[in-house]
Write a protein that holds these residues in place. Structure first.
Motif, PDB file in Angstrom:
ATOM      1  N   ARG A  43      11.087  -0.086  51.151  1.00 44.06           N
ATOM      2  CA  ARG A  43      11.908   0.563  52.128  1.00 44.06           C
ATOM      3  C   ARG A  43      12.932   1.337  51.353  1.00 44.06           C
ATOM      4  NH1 ARG A  43      15.423  -4.089  54.225  1.00 44.06           N
ATOM      5  NH2 ARG A  43      17.358  -3.327  53.586  1.00 44.06           N
ATOM      6  N   GLY A  44      12.776   2.316  51.001  1.00 45.66           N
ATOM      7  CA  GLY A  44      13.593   3.237  50.345  1.00 45.66           C
ATOM      8  C   GLY A  44      14.486   2.638  49.346  1.00 45.66           C
ATOM      9  N   VAL A  45      15.734   3.224  49.286  1.00 40.20           N
ATOM     10  CA  VAL A  45      16.496   2.591  48.236  1.00 40.20           C
ATOM     11  C   VAL A  45      16.701   1.178  48.671  1.00 40.20           C
ATOM     12  CG1 VAL A  45      18.597   2.540  46.991  1.00 40.20           C
ATOM     13  CG2 VAL A  45      17.512   4.661  47.429  1.00 40.20           C
ATOM     14  N   ARG A  46      16.642   0.942  49.923  1.00 29.21           N
ATOM     15  CA  ARG A  46      16.445  -0.447  50.270  1.00 29.21           C
ATOM     16  C   ARG A  46      14.993  -0.735  50.069  1.00 29.21           C
ATOM     17  NH1 ARG A  46      17.884  -2.346  55.520  1.00 29.21           N
ATOM     18  NH2 ARG A  46      17.434  -4.268  54.436  1.00 29.21           N
ATOM     19  N   GLY A  47      14.149   0.127  50.516  1.00 31.69           N
ATOM     20  CA  GLY A  47      12.769  -0.023  50.204  1.00 31.69           C
ATOM     21  C   GLY A  47      12.583   0.427  48.801  1.00 31.69           C
ATOM     22  N   TRP A  48      13.444   1.123  48.309  1.00 33.36           N
ATOM     23  CA  TRP A  48      13.678   1.654  46.982  1.00 33.36           C
ATOM     24  C   TRP A  48      12.490   2.436  46.452  1.00 33.36           C
ATOM     25  CZ3 TRP A  48      17.044  -1.649  43.530  1.00 33.36           C
ATOM     26  CH2 TRP A  48      18.057  -2.169  44.302  1.00 33.36           C
ATOM     27  N   LEU A  49      12.392   3.053  46.447  1.00 38.58           N
ATOM     28  CA  LEU A  49      11.709   3.486  45.697  1.00 38.58           C
ATOM     29  C   LEU A  49      11.407   4.616  45.444  1.00 38.58           C
ATOM     30  CD1 LEU A  49      13.259   1.328  45.800  1.00 38.58           C
ATOM     31  CD2 LEU A  49      12.813   1.967  46.191  1.00 38.58           C
ATOM     32  N   VAL A  50      11.444   6.946  44.871  1.00 39.46           N
ATOM     33  CA  VAL A  50      10.855   7.094  44.365  1.00 39.46           C
ATOM     34  C   VAL A  50      10.493   8.134  43.436  1.00 39.46           C
ATOM     35  CG1 VAL A  50       9.406   5.659  44.294  1.00 39.46           C
ATOM     36  CG2 VAL A  50      10.123   5.514  46.272  1.00 39.46           C
ATOM     37  N   ARG A  90      10.269  -7.139  45.800  1.00 40.23           N
ATOM     38  CA  ARG A  90      11.399  -7.292  46.719  1.00 40.23           C
ATOM     39  C   ARG A  90      10.936  -8.080  47.935  1.00 40.23           C
ATOM     40  NH1 ARG A  90      16.036  -3.475  47.712  1.00 40.23           N
ATOM     41  NH2 ARG A  90      17.018  -4.173  49.633  1.00 40.23           N
ATOM     42  N   ILE A  91      11.733  -9.084  48.320  1.00 41.56           N
ATOM     43  CA  ILE A  91      11.420  -9.902  49.496  1.00 41.56           C
ATOM     44  C   ILE A  91      12.620  -9.871  50.422  1.00 41.56           C
ATOM     45  CG2 ILE A  91      10.651 -12.151  50.328  1.00 41.56           C
ATOM     46  CD1 ILE A  91       9.754 -12.814  47.498  1.00 41.56           C
ATOM     47  N   GLU A  92      12.364  -9.591  51.707  1.00 41.31           N
ATOM     48  CA  GLU A  92      13.434  -9.569  52.685  1.00 41.31           C
ATOM     49  C   GLU A  92      12.843  -9.840  54.063  1.00 41.31           C
ATOM     50  OE1 GLU A  92      15.130  -5.721  52.192  1.00 41.31           O
ATOM     51  OE2 GLU A  92      13.228  -4.709  52.494  1.00 41.31           O
ATOM     52  N   LEU A  99      15.211 -10.010  44.617  1.00 37.78           N
ATOM     53  CA  LEU A  99      14.713  -8.939  43.754  1.00 37.78           C
ATOM     54  C   LEU A  99      14.254  -9.539  42.437  1.00 37.78           C
ATOM     55  CD1 LEU A  99      17.524  -6.275  44.293  1.00 37.78           C
ATOM     56  CD2 LEU A  99      15.283  -6.358  45.386  1.00 37.78           C
ATOM     57  N   CYS A 100      13.051  -9.180  42.020  1.00 41.70           N
ATOM     58  CA  CYS A 100      12.502  -9.643  40.748  1.00 41.70           C
ATOM     59  C   CYS A 100      12.012  -8.438  39.954  1.00 41.70           C
ATOM     60  CB  CYS A 100      11.318 -10.593  40.964  1.00 41.70           C
ATOM     61  SG  CYS A 100      11.714 -12.116  41.861  1.00 41.70           S
ATOM     62  N   MET A 157      10.912 -17.868  58.113  1.00 44.40           N
ATOM     63  CA  MET A 157      10.967 -16.579  58.811  1.00 44.40           C
ATOM     64  C   MET A 157       9.826 -15.672  58.358  1.00 44.40           C
ATOM     65  SD  MET A 157      14.209 -14.802  56.799  1.00 44.40           S
ATOM     66  CE  MET A 157      15.223 -16.298  56.790  1.00 44.40           C
ATOM     67  N   ASP A 158       9.545 -14.678  59.175  1.00 37.84           N
ATOM     68  CA  ASP A 158       8.602 -13.641  58.766  1.00 37.84           C
ATOM     69  C   ASP A 158       9.293 -12.770  57.725  1.00 37.84           C
ATOM     70  OD1 ASP A 158       6.974 -14.676  60.709  1.00 37.84           O
ATOM     71  OD2 ASP A 158       7.115 -12.957  62.074  1.00 37.84           O
ATOM     72  N   ALA A 159       8.661 -12.619  56.586  1.00 38.80           N
ATOM     73  CA  ALA A 159       9.286 -11.857  55.502  1.00 38.80           C
ATOM     74  C   ALA A 159       8.258 -10.926  54.871  1.00 38.80           C
ATOM     75  CB  ALA A 159       9.864 -12.790  54.450  1.00 38.80           C
ATOM     76  N   ARG A 160       8.737  -9.788  54.408  1.00 44.92           N
ATOM     77  CA  ARG A 160       7.856  -8.820  53.753  1.00 44.92           C
ATOM     78  C   ARG A 160       8.044  -8.912  52.252  1.00 44.92           C
ATOM     79  NH1 ARG A 160       4.494  -5.089  55.418  1.00 44.92           N
ATOM     80  NH2 ARG A 160       5.147  -5.450  57.582  1.00 44.92           N
ATOM     81  N   VAL A 161       6.926  -9.070  51.552  1.00 37.56           N
ATOM     82  CA  VAL A 161       6.900  -9.082  50.096  1.00 37.56           C
ATOM     83  C   VAL A 161       6.375  -7.719  49.657  1.00 37.56           C
ATOM     84  CG1 VAL A 161       5.978 -10.173  48.023  1.00 37.56           C
ATOM     85  CG2 VAL A 161       6.469 -11.566  50.056  1.00 37.56           C
TER      86      VAL A 161
END
Length: 295
Positions: free
Chosen positions: A2-9, A217-219, A233-234, A257-261
């Protein structure tokens, strides 16, 4: 990302890097990565951050699959140090748990007026205005109108010239962002939706060729406010694998919780702009798996 939250590019960050990167290893996994991801987790007072990332993100979910391309522009001077610190960390795995996503701190920095950045990739030509008003919330990630040839040719041209914008400080940027191959996640599941493992570390594995850095990234799924979003963040040291410690997962309470890796794979380079500053220009690809809460 997700961009800079998803970061990326396409990443342009001031870094102690000289010149464009040599062609990275072509393997999809198993080789040592040479850099850290282009967008910083924390900022020290006095840091000069110039990072641009062109990205292609494959986002899968229970109801739909989406491919999204975008431009992340993190261009600021660190006038104050980040106050967000990890609530938990594991040095061996290079993983950190934050109670709120660290990029929420970006809003406190002195952002550069770049006028606009134009991105070109085949039929894609799009100019994005980048001159935030004082005190305004900074938009540092923009979804592109189309992916153009980012999937097939894996490269994009970037330029910022004199657009006639008052205060424009970036009139000499000309660079190419190159993307690694797409990310294919093989663990914790090759499926796009799975259930959290009952216990133990989370083993994340993937393939993506031509990368120089990578991030896991997991959130929580559906999170919208970085300041209140628990995030792990790893930084990957080896292409294709990160082991997320059980202790951090428990601290974040993610199994409930439902989380996206999400895996971000970067191909990093540098260029000079803004009268001699080093810009880090990167291309990135991303994919993710949705881990559903254990009921």
């Amino acid at each position: 990302m997700r961009g800079v939250r998803g970061w990326l590019v396409a990443s342009v960050a001031v870094a102690a890097c000289g010149g464009d990167e040599a062609a990275p290893p072509g393997n999809g996994s198993g080789y040592a990565l040479t850099q850290r991801p282009p967008i910083p987790e924390r900022v020290a007072a006095g840091d000069v951050v110039r990072s641009i990332v062109v990205f292609r993100e494959d986002r899968t979910g229970p109801t739909r699959d989406v491919t999204r391309c975008g431009l992340a522009t993190v261009l600021f001077d660190g006038v104050v140090a980040s106050t967000v610190v990890p609530a938990g960390l594991d040095a061996e795995s290079d993983c950190r748990f934050y109670a709120g996503a660290p990029e929420a701190e970006f809003q406190r920095m002195r952002w550069v007026c770049a006028g606009a950045v134009t991105i070109e990739a085949g039929p894609l030509t799009q100019s994005i205005g980048l001159c935030p008003a004082a005190g305004a919330t900074v938009r540092y990630e923009t979804t592109l109108s189309t992916c153009g040839t980012l999937s097939s040719e894996r490269r994009a041209g970037l330029a910022s010239v004199d657009e006639g914008v008052m205060g424009d400080a970036v009139t000499d940027l000309s660079a190419e962002a190159r993307l690694p191959t797409g990310v294919t996640i093989t663990a914790p599941s090759a499926l796009t939706v799975a259930t959290w493992p009952a216990s133990g570390d989370l083993d994340v594995q993937w393939t993506s060729a031509d990368a120089t850095s990578a991030l896991v990234r997991i959130e929580p799924e559906g999170a919208t406010n970085p300041a209140s979003t628990p995030t792990i963040l790893c930084v990957a040291r080896t292409a294709g694998r990160v082991r997320v410690p059980q202790a951090l997962l428990a601290q974040a309470n993610f199994r409930t919780m439902d989380a996206r890796v999400r895996v971000w794979s970067y191909r990093d380079g540098t260029t000079m702009a803004e009268g001699g500053k080093t810009y880090r220009v990167s291309g990135a690809t991303s994919s993710s798996v949705l881990l559903q809460a254990r009921r």
